[in-house]
Design a protein around this motif. Structure first.
Motif, PDB file in Angstrom:
ATOM      1  N   GLY A 174       0.833  -1.203   0.000  1.00 12.16           N
ATOM      2  CA  GLY A 174       0.000   0.000   0.000  1.00 12.16           C
ATOM      3  C   GLY A 174       0.862   1.245   0.000  1.00 12.16           C
ATOM      4  N   ARG A 175       0.209   2.377   0.104  1.00 13.26           N
ATOM      5  CA  ARG A 175       0.905   3.668   0.039  1.00 13.26           C
ATOM      6  C   ARG A 175       1.341   4.108   1.429  1.00 13.26           C
ATOM      7  N   ILE A 176       2.577   4.610   1.525  1.00 13.51           N
ATOM      8  CA  ILE A 176       3.105   5.129   2.773  1.00 13.51           C
ATOM      9  C   ILE A 176       3.750   6.483   2.506  1.00 13.51           C
ATOM     10  N   ARG A 177       3.944   7.259   3.558  1.00 15.85           N
ATOM     11  CA  ARG A 177       4.584   8.578   3.437  1.00 15.85           C
ATOM     12  C   ARG A 177       5.954   8.521   4.094  1.00 15.85           C
ATOM     13  N   LEU A 178       6.976   8.879   3.326  1.00 17.71           N
ATOM     14  CA  LEU A 178       8.353   8.769   3.795  1.00 17.71           C
ATOM     15  C   LEU A 178       9.059  10.120   3.769  1.00 17.71           C
ATOM     16  N   SER A 179       9.999  10.276   4.672  1.00 18.50           N
ATOM     17  CA  SER A 179      10.938  11.405   4.664  1.00 18.50           C
ATOM     18  C   SER A 179      12.342  10.837   4.491  1.00 18.50           C
ATOM     19  N   TRP A 180      13.130  11.485   3.644  1.00 22.54           N
ATOM     20  CA  TRP A 180      14.513  11.062   3.412  1.00 22.54           C
ATOM     21  C   TRP A 180      15.390  12.253   3.765  1.00 22.54           C
ATOM     22  N   TYR A 181      15.984  12.172   4.944  1.00 21.39           N
ATOM     23  CA  TYR A 181      16.777  13.280   5.450  1.00 21.39           C
ATOM     24  C   TYR A 181      18.198  13.233   4.874  1.00 21.39           C
TER      25      TYR A 181
END
Length: 577
Positions: free
Chosen positions: A114-121
């Motif tokens: 499914g869809r997820i929300r990611l941050s790539w620092y």
């Protein structure tokens, strides 16, 4: 249909106050009610139960697909693709990732997709829609802060069908590569790159917001300008913009169809124009990435166009009822969106104003509708904790037609010419940018922080009473009905109760923030954390809470010590409070 649609909506709303989902045995009620509705004509009762069960199915499906709690804060490896337009803040990027496969730290497959929300620092390389590969991540269930008057982040994640949130871990196994697929998001990304390659100006973020629905570049000052003038809706691709594109396409196709030889004898011009309007609306929605507000606006537009194609005569309320059922069926999570309530409330108000004042023509009707909308939508804005600008009616009288017939057509035409590479295409784009800059300057002259009114959090009964009062005041027949609506509308000024001592500990995650109220005086103790991305709870939690309490200034701010989880965002806080 216009009777069953509100009943279906009410059924869905009945699920919201419940703390947990009821048993699935409720679904069994549909069978006898379906039979009884044919015999006893209790269609409205069936619509209510159907709406409740449909909302139950949607919520149960989301909970079943959500990230299991056992996988939180563990090292995971996911495979999938980037979807939508990634947003950059400094050296970090935030994006939506469509997970196709998942493995835990031992390499064992995990049943999750499914869809997820990611941050790539600390990731300086650009990400693009359609980039696919493997990432090492840590994920969390879709939770957020829970405070009165503030954005419900968990509800927003549910509405967007995002099953988890998290961040990308530093790992040598992180690999993303372009898939080469030609998608709507890839085309939007190319458009954005072309626009950003031009000389960047203050108009560029607005241009991209109107062209592809990308509002990530709009800074706080721009949003504050739109809030002060009540024009935030003009930079969101919504029913106004998609309806405008459909209307322009309709007009153009109907004029050109006259010169199509013998084709008008086979296909009447209204049918051809309706097909052209449908295609244009669909393409514009695709350019906006089929965001949820855009899907809702597209659905409403297609319902109206479909009535023409089917050669069915129906009044506006019949079409509105069909559109409401269609929107809720395609996206049950819409009921958690402020845009859903504002758009349907606005269309309903417009139809009521047209029916109530049939003698008004031309510009008089437009002025009456604009003033009426500004009054009738205030309870809806208050319910969603949005500030109200008294300047909005006057500014929108000029801004709405200016955006509708000058700015938006100019943006679309310049973008089309920019794709052709013809001489003069960049000149037209720069001319449109100049017009947007002049528009922002004009809004800046009209804006004043003193005109922005933050309504306190009010009980549901008071909001419903004020909505009824506004309707009576504008739509009532006779001076008695209108006079009766005035005190009901004045319920919006209901004072916030003052306790002898009220202490509120706000949910700010790591850190602390406390608000103490006594005798009309207010003390704020700490502001919570600030994160590397710039997100801080002073803006996201403390200030919205104070606004919900009707507090515009405080007597004392205490920062216990200079750690980022206690003093985060204090500079911005002092600018606003």
């Amino acid at each position: 249909m216009h009777t069953y649609a509100p009943a279906f909506l009410c059924g869905m709303l009945l699920l919201l106050p419940l703390e947990s989902l009821p048993s699935h045995d409720w679904l069994l009620l549909l069978v006898p009610l379906a039979l009884l509705s044919l015999w006893k004509r209790i269609g409205i009762a069936f619509a209510v139960i159907a709406g409740f069960c449909y909302a139950w199915l949607d919520a149960a499906s989301y909970l079943d697909r959500m990230l299991p709690a056992a996988l939180e804060r563990t090292d995971l490896v996911i495979e999938g693709c980037v979807i939508g337009l990634p947003g950059r803040s400094g050296d970090s990027v935030r994006f939506v990732f469509d997970v196709e496969a998942m493995q835990d730290g031992t390499g064992r497959a995990v049943p999750f997709a499914g869809r997820i929300r990611l941050s790539w620092y600390a990731h300086e390389q650009e990400l693009h829609p359609g980039d696919c590969g493997r990432l090492s991540v840590r994920l969390f269930q879709p939770r957020g802060f829970r405070n009165p008057g503030t954005m419900d982040y968990e509800r927003w994640l549910f509405q967007q069908d995002l099953l988890a949130r998290g961040y990308v871990r530093k790992s040598a196994s992180n690999r993303l590569a372009a898939s080469g697929k030609l998608t709507a998001d890839a085309f939007r990304d190319r458009l954005r790159a072309q626009v950003l390659a031009l000389d960047s100006t203050a108009a560029t973020p607005v241009y991209l917001a109107l062209l592809i629905g990308d509002r990530s570049l709009l800074d706080d000052a721009s949003w504050q300008l739109f809030r002060l003038t009540g024009t935030s809706h003009l930079v969101a691709i919504s029913g106004l913009h998609i309806g405008l594109v459909a209307m322009l396409a309709w007009w153009l196709c109907e004029r050109l169809w006259r010169y199509a030889g013998s084709m008008p004898l086979r296909i009447p011009s209204p049918i051809a124009a309706a097909c052209g309007a449908m295609i244009a609306a669909f393409l514009y929605a695709a350019m906006a990435g089929f965001a949820i507000p855009t899907q809702r606006a597209l659905t409403m537009t297609l319902v109206v166009v479909a009535a023409v194609l089917a050669r069915r005569n129906s009044d506006g309320f019949q079409a509105l009822g069909i559109a409401l059922i269609a929107v809720l069926a395609l996206d049950p999570g819409s009921i958690h969106s402020a845009g859903f309530w504002l758009s349907f409330a606005a269309v309903t108000s417009i139809l009521l104003m047209i029916r109530r004042y049939p003698a008004l023509k031309s510009w008089r009707l437009l002025i009456a509708i604009q003033l009426g909308l500004s009054l009738l939508l205030v309870p809806v804005l208050a319910a969603w904790h949005f500030p109200v600008s008294p300047l909005a009616p006057l500014v929108n009288l000029v801004a709405v037609p200016w955006f509708s017939f000058v700015i938006v057509p100019g943006v679309l035409l310049s973008a089309v010419l920019l794709q052709t590479g013809l001489p003069g295409s960049e000149w037209l784009t720069e001319a449109v940018m100049t017009l947007i800059e002049l528009t922002l300057a004009g809004l800046g002259h009209a804006a004043s922080p003193g005109w922005l009114v933050a309504l306190p959090e009010l009980p549901l009964l008071i909001l419903l009473g004020s909505a009824a009062g506004g309707a009576l005041l504008l739509l009532g027949k006779g001076w008695r009905m209108r006079l009766a609506g005035t005190p009901l509308l004045a319920l919006l000024l209901w004072p916030v109760p003052q306790d002898e001592l009220r202490v509120t500990i706000l949910d700010v995650g790591q850190g602390l923030s406390v608000v103490a109220e006594s005798g009309g005086r207010v003390l704020v103790y700490d502001l919570g954390p600030i994160y590397p991305s710039g997100f801080n709870t002073a803006e996201a939690v403390v200030m919205p809470y104070l606004a919900a309490r009707g507090i515009s200034d405080i007597d004392m701010l205490v920062i216990s010590h200079d750690d980022t989880d206690h003093s985060g965002g204090y500079k911005r806080f002092l600018e606003e409070i």
